[in-house]
Design an enzyme around this catalytic site. Structure first.
Site, PDB file in Angstrom:
ATOM      1  N   LYS A   1     -21.975  17.175  45.086  1.00  0.00           N
ATOM      2  CA  LYS A   1     -22.555  17.784  43.887  1.00  0.00           C
ATOM      3  C   LYS A   1     -22.638  19.268  44.156  1.00  0.00           C
ATOM      4  CE  LYS A   1     -27.092  17.913  42.595  1.00  0.00           C
ATOM      5  NZ  LYS A   1     -28.347  17.492  41.926  1.00  0.00           N
TER       6      LYS A   1
ATOM      7  N   MET B   1     -42.252  15.210  44.693  1.00  0.00           N
ATOM      8  CA  MET B   1     -40.858  15.295  44.277  1.00  0.00           C
ATOM      9  C   MET B   1     -40.338  16.724  44.123  1.00  0.00           C
ATOM     10  SD  MET B   1     -40.396  12.110  44.321  1.00  0.00           S
ATOM     11  CE  MET B   1     -38.668  12.168  43.845  1.00  0.00           C
TER      12      MET B   1
ATOM     13  N   THR C   1     -40.724  19.524  46.383  1.00  0.00           N
ATOM     14  CA  THR C   1     -40.397  20.342  47.556  1.00  0.00           C
ATOM     15  C   THR C   1     -39.028  19.980  48.131  1.00  0.00           C
ATOM     16  OG1 THR C   1     -42.730  20.631  48.034  1.00  0.00           O
ATOM     17  CG2 THR C   1     -41.215  21.058  49.834  1.00  0.00           C
TER      18      THR C   1
END
Length: 332
Positions: A78, A230, A232
């Site tokens: 990605k 969710m 960091t």
């Protein structure tokens, strides 16, 4: 004619953002992410080192996440990042594209829009942690953060337990209307509260912010709470008190990222916990290690976000789009 033969004849498939939104739901994403965490814990899937750079233009962060899942036969990367000025341009701040290759030949296979999939896979990740770690009788869900990803998080989390109420806090309180809107649609009460009040009420807490300081004090969190951190995913970021990780049983998607760029980085750096104290959630999914062991235990999931999650959901998107005739094709 087999699926792969058809694919080779048609060339490289392209799956747009709109098609991803149409065909990849929370259930597909949950299954894909849960499977990839299980494969990572067995070492049959691994993430390659992440590249993440400040490019010195538009304050943007740009990078690559990649890996190979031998169980799912998914190979790729990605590419993208975070452009803070995009909101003013009517675009999402997070921009990314997933590129999939054929593991047998190395040939380019698919290009898949990554923006919606990033949000949906991040939500699936915290949902997997709630499914495996939260108390069965959890009644109140606490949301810390109300940005773009928060509504995805909220919808996925609400499907994991019979929640009766949602409490929320955000630095800019006006943004809480994002969460309130979803709750209204799903017919569940919503209340805007202070962070301390949120902790006193919530049985499950999701933090989804880009904070660089602790937003939650260890002393606020009640026994039996499950927290999914969710936000960091970079050195320096922080959402909860480092001392909380010493009190809690800590789980993560990937150990290497957890201790360097995840929520655990601060507790590790100050010697409050050791790497050996952190459990890969895949071990819980595989039944190798226990999840929650008592109703009074505080469990914490450090969701750092790994490339394999992106590849897993993108692979599902490509497969469904090709089967349903929703992909377009080009040849190199």
């Amino acid at each position: 004619m087999s699926h792969s033969t058809t694919h080779q004849n048609k060339g490289v498939s392209v799956i747009s953002e709109a098609v991803c939104q149409k065909i990849v739901g929370r259930d597909n994403a949950f299954t894909a992410v849960e499977s990839v965490f299980a494969a990572m814990a067995k070492n049959t899937a691994y993430n390659f080192p992440v590249i993440r750079e400040a490019i010195g233009h538009e304050n943007a962060l740009y990078g690559f996440k990649s890996g190979f899942d031998r169980d799912g036969m998914v190979l790729g990367l990605k590419s993208g990042g975070y452009w803070p000025g995009n909101t003013e341009k009517g675009l999402t701040n997070h921009q990314s594209t997933v590129i999939l290759f054929d593991p047998d030949t190395g040939k380019l296979k698919s290009l898949v829009g990554g923006n919606y999939l990033t949000a949906v896979r991040t939500a699936a990740s915290s949902a997997v942690s709630i499914a495996h770690l939260a108390r069965k009788d959890a009644k109140v869900l606490g949301m810390v953060g109300a940005g773009h990803q928060s509504t995805f998080q909220l919808r996925a989390a609400l499907e994991q337990r019979n929640f009766e109420k949602v409490v929320g806090w955000n630095l800019h309180a006006d943004k809480l209307s994002n969460l309130a809107g979803v709750c209204k649609e799903l017919n569940i009460p919503f209340e805007a509260v202070s962070r301390e009040e949120l902790c006193s009420q919530a049985d499950v807490i999701i933090t989804i912010t880009s904070a660089f300081e602790s937003l939650i004090d260890k002393n606020w969190v009640k026994p039996g709470t499950h927290i999914a951190c969710m936000g960091t995913d970079t050195k320096g970021k922080q959402e909860v008190d480092a001392a909380l990780l010493a009190t809690a049983t800590v789980f993560t998607d990937e150990l290497a990222q957890s201790i360097t760029i995840g929520e655990a980085q601060h507790a590790i750096a100050s010697g409050l916990i050791k790497e050996a104290d952190i459990v890969p959630i895949g071990d819980v999914i595989n039944g190798v290690k226990p999840g929650r062991t008592s109703d009074g235990e505080i469990t914490l999931f450090d969701g750092t976000g790994v490339g394999l999650q992106d590849l897993a959901v993108a692979s599902v998107a490509a497969e469904l789009a090709e089967e349903q005739g929703l992909a377009s094709y080009f040849s190199l």
